[in-house]
Scaffold this active site. Structure first.
Site, PDB file in Angstrom:
ATOM      1  N   PRO A   1       0.832  -1.200   0.000  1.00  0.00           N
ATOM      2  CA  PRO A   1       0.000   0.000   0.000  1.00  0.00           C
ATOM      3  C   PRO A   1       0.873   1.259   0.000  1.00  0.00           C
ATOM      4  O   PRO A   1       1.835   1.355   0.750  1.00  0.00           O
ATOM      5  CB  PRO A   1      -0.788  -0.129   1.307  1.00  0.00           C
ATOM      6  CG  PRO A   1      -0.776  -1.591   1.630  1.00  0.00           C
ATOM      7  CD  PRO A   1       0.543  -2.094   1.136  1.00  0.00           C
ATOM      8  N   GLU A   2       0.538   2.204  -0.880  1.00  0.00           N
ATOM      9  CA  GLU A   2       1.275   3.455  -0.934  1.00  0.00           C
ATOM     10  C   GLU A   2       0.475   4.544  -0.213  1.00  0.00           C
ATOM     11  O   GLU A   2      -0.613   4.291   0.314  1.00  0.00           O
ATOM     12  CB  GLU A   2       1.568   3.819  -2.387  1.00  0.00           C
ATOM     13  CG  GLU A   2       2.493   2.809  -3.059  1.00  0.00           C
ATOM     14  CD  GLU A   2       3.120   3.321  -4.346  1.00  0.00           C
ATOM     15  OE1 GLU A   2       3.153   4.543  -4.549  1.00  0.00           O
ATOM     16  OE2 GLU A   2       3.580   2.481  -5.150  1.00  0.00           O
TER      17      GLU A   2
ATOM     18  N   ARG B   1       1.634 -11.507   5.498  1.00  0.00           N
ATOM     19  CA  ARG B   1       3.091 -11.640   5.440  1.00  0.00           C
ATOM     20  C   ARG B   1       3.780 -11.109   6.700  1.00  0.00           C
ATOM     21  O   ARG B   1       4.987 -11.245   6.850  1.00  0.00           O
ATOM     22  CB  ARG B   1       3.621 -10.919   4.195  1.00  0.00           C
ATOM     23  CG  ARG B   1       3.073 -11.512   2.904  1.00  0.00           C
ATOM     24  CD  ARG B   1       3.577 -10.786   1.667  1.00  0.00           C
ATOM     25  NE  ARG B   1       5.005 -11.007   1.456  1.00  0.00           N
ATOM     26  CZ  ARG B   1       5.701 -10.477   0.455  1.00  0.00           C
ATOM     27  NH1 ARG B   1       5.083  -9.679  -0.410  1.00  0.00           N
ATOM     28  NH2 ARG B   1       6.980 -10.710   0.315  1.00  0.00           N
TER      29      ARG B   1
END
Length: 269
Positions: A2-3, A109
């Site tokens: 995600p940016e 993750r």
């Protein structure tokens, strides 16, 4: 990953459910995230959320006692759910609210983070960050001054959080294309005039992505918590080998800092 626009949309999505709500419990189901979840996060229990803010790609859940710092990592997302809803696989942290909702951090993750910042302190992860790109502190003059003597590629330069926060891979690709700047050009060799073109383009590109993501907000509590990479027309990112939208030259790809970098060899100099 995600940016900044995705993180900002997440902030806007959870803010109405958390602000002024009392946190009754903080449940940590797996403390082994990017960094171990500190016991101090339980100091939020019994506290009212005073604000939900963002610094770079970190979300800040503030209270009078201190601040919880959330980072979504590579694959994390946030969901607002009704209390008692069954946990999903990879739900690692849950903030239970007095109003009947819960905020859950899901991170397959486990590169995300859930940290604590005491009132009046500054957590080390936030201490050396550059200016926010959507503020008046971020200017062409700032980029020009920071770049002098820098031999690193300009793409890596604008992705450096010490220079400016939140300009991730997607939006660095897009901004450099719009500004006509080759991503491999040395940052220190770029003129003030070209930075005067680039800085507002970075602002416009990020702002547009945030605005396009706003359509997900009305359904945030019922969604999977993944605003995603918004339905926008990306000009170069992910388009290796396709024709340039401006000159129809085949787009090229190189690796910079282990990241895919797509550019037009004719339009970008």
């Amino acid at each position: 990953m995600p940016e900044l626009p995705e993180v900002e949309v997440s902030r806007l999505g959870i803010q109405p459910y958390l602000t002024e709500q009392v946190i009754t419990h903080v449940k940590v189901y797996n403390e082994k995230l990017r960094w171990p979840v500190p016991q101090d996060v339980h100091l939020l229990e019994g506290e009212q959320v005073t604000a939900v803010k963002r610094r770079a790609k970190y979300l800040l859940i503030e209270s009078a006692h201190g601040t919880a710092i959330l980072h979504l990592g590579m694959s994390g997302n946030l969901r607002v759910v009704d209390q008692g809803e069954p946990l999903k696989k990879h739900d690692h942290v849950e903030i239970i609210l007095a109003g009947g909702k819960s905020l859950r951090l899901n991170d397959p993750r486990r590169f995300g983070a859930f940290l604590w910042q005491a009132k009046g302190a500054l957590h080390p992860t936030l201490a050396k960050l550059g200016p926010e790109p959507l503020t008046v502190e971020f200017t062409a003059e700032h980029l020009f001054a920071m770049s002098r003597g820098k031999k690193q590629a300009v793409k890596q330069f604008i992705m450096d959080n010490h220079v400016v926060v939140g300009v991730g891979n997607i939006y660095a690709n897009e901004s450099l294309f719009k500004a006509g700047i080759h991503p491999k050009k040395e940052a220190g060799k770029i003129s003030l005039k070209r930075y005067q073109a680039l800085a507002p383009i970075i602002k416009e590109t990020l702002s547009a992505a945030i605005k396009q993501g706003g359509t997900t907000l009305k359904d945030f509590a019922q969604s999977d918590g993944k605003p995603g990479y918004f339905a926008q027309e990306l000009l170069v990112y992910g388009r290796k080998g396709e024709p340039c939208v401006t000159c129809e030259t085949s787009l090229k790809e190189v690796r910079l800092g282990q990241r895919s970098t797509v550019y037009c060899p004719k339009c970008q100099r």
